[in-house]
Design an enzyme around this catalytic site. Structure first.
Site, PDB file in Angstrom:
ATOM      1  CD  GLU A 192       6.230  14.370   2.439  1.00  0.00           C
ATOM      2  OE1 GLU A 192       5.239  15.066   2.176  1.00  0.00           O
ATOM      3  OE2 GLU A 192       7.060  14.663   3.304  1.00  0.00           O
ATOM      4  CB  ALA A 234      -0.925  -0.001   1.220  1.00  0.00           C
ATOM      5  N   GLY A 235       1.442   1.524  -1.191  1.00  0.00           N
ATOM      6  CA  GLY A 235       2.289   2.695  -1.343  1.00  0.00           C
ATOM      7  C   GLY A 235       1.457   3.837  -1.891  1.00  0.00           C
ATOM      8  CB  THR A 293      11.758   9.432   6.783  1.00  0.00           C
ATOM      9  OG1 THR A 293      11.419   9.131   5.425  1.00  0.00           O
ATOM     10  CG2 THR A 293      13.018  10.275   6.799  1.00  0.00           C
TER      11      THR A 293
END
Length: 387
Positions: free
Chosen positions: A371, A136-137, A164
């Site tokens: 993002e 699920a990117g 991150t």
């Protein structure tokens, strides 16, 4: 540096330029000397964190009522730009602090804001963001991580990928499905998870192409129990909050990309003025000057788009989704081109670690991916145009 939604889009204020001078001085003298070692040894840039925290630049976006600087969106972008100009990994300290905490700022209760923003403002904790998963990117609504109620608590199970500053941050905004039978996209909620919570662990650091000083790990939740008051906003509003967050924070990735590109251009200009061939500095050749002109022209266009998007973020304009995506997408593509050209201008010298442009080229690549990939940014912009 309190927020001013009416600043001139085409001329930064005196306060903004004073801020730039202050952060550039810190970046050049306290962060840049360690950038190569941070990259080579794949270590967290502790020197940068200490310097930024001492100057209150580690999380400049935190409002004053929670102990922060209260920097507006453009000021925050300038901090990220100037730090990323010398070390992209270090630029992620203020950038990811904003990303991780933005859901709390946008939708959290006053209790949650005071509990988590105040320690971050003091430099006692960093804040990361857990949205993506292995499968699920770009398709965030397909996430598998679950949070179920048990009495007054929530119990999380699942994993998050590509996080991150994982393992360094104390706090994590985590998105999880709270209603498996509910409507896709409206069945996700947002939570704050603390590093010390039982059942919360980290995977091994990823072995990456760039930003090697910023650890990237998976988050693992194995019956991770958290108190019920850790939910951000209302149940089922998590994905909406996550996407609103990205509208604002994509602008900061644009700022990071601009900073990386500026660092590469600055270094390339210095090199071509010193490098001599055929009896003169190669900067005197028209072919070199044309390359530099294109690099600088595209970089300045990217900077202006990022700054306009930052102004829209500050005002929360209705067209922020388009401009946030555009700023991130355009600046990232420019950063990739400018850093690649900088390597080319240095020739063989650009391909070795003796010079920072090869690191900048590797670092620039991620700005086209995280993002939201630049393909997703174009999808966001296209949908906004035809809506």
């Amino acid at each position: 540096m309190s927020g001013n939604p009416d600043f001139d889009l085409f001329r930064t204020s005196e306060d903004h330029e004073e801020l730039r001078a202050a952060i550039r001085n810190i970046a050049e003298h306290q962060i840049a000397p360690h950038a190569g070692d941070v990259d080579h040894n794949k270590r967290f840039p502790q020197e940068a964190f200490d310097a930024l925290t001492a100057a209150d630049f580690h999380a400049p976006h935190v409002p004053e009522e929670y102990g922060g600087m209260g920097a507006d969106a453009l000021a925050t972008c300038i901090v990220i730009e100037e730090v990323s100009r010398v070390c992209a990994s270090s630029g992620l300290i203020p950038a990811v602090n904003k990303l991780g905490s933005m859901p709390v700022i946008l939708a959290g209760s006053e209790e949650i804001k005071h509990k988590y923003l105040t320690p971050m403002a003091k430099g006692e904790a960093m804040f990361s963001y857990g949205l993506s998963e292995r499968e699920a990117g770009s398709d965030t609504a397909a996430m598998k991580t679950r949070a179920r109620r048990e009495g007054e608590d929530w119990v999380l199970n699942g994993q998050k990928s590509w996080i991150t500053n994982a393992g360094i941050s104390e706090y994590y905004t985590v998105l999880a499905v709270t209603d498996p039978e509910g409507r896709r996209g409206a069945n996700v909620s947002a939570f704050v998870v603390e590093k010390s919570d039982p059942g919360f662990t980290f995977g091994e650091p990823e072995r990456k192409l760039g930003i090697k000083g910023s650890p990237t790990c998976e988050l693992h939740f194995d019956n991770c129990r958290i108190p019920g008051d850790r939910i951000i906003g209302a149940e089922g509003e998590g994905l909406k909050i996550a996407l609103r967050t990205l509208d604002h924070t994509r602008v900061t990735i644009g700022a990071q990309a601009v900073g990386i590109a500026q660092g590469a251009l600055d270094y390339a200009i210095g090199y071509v003025k010193e490098r001599r061939q055929f009896g003169k500095a190669i900067a005197e050749f028209q072919a070199i000057q044309f390359m530099l002109a294109d690099m600088a022209m595209e970089l300045e266009a990217a900077r202006q788009l990022v700054y306009v998007a930052a102004a829209k973020s500050e005002r929360n304009d209705a067209d922020l989704s388009f401009f946030g995506a555009a700023a991130k997408c355009f600046a990232a593509d420019v950063a990739m081109k400018v850093t690649t050209d900088a390597v080319q201008l240095l020739g063989g010298a650009g391909y070795v670690e003796d010079h920072p442009v090869e690191r900048m080229m590797r670092d620039a690549k991620i700005t086209q991916i995280y993002e939201g990939t630049n393909q997703i940014q174009r999808l966001v912009m296209g949908r906004q145009l035809v809506k």
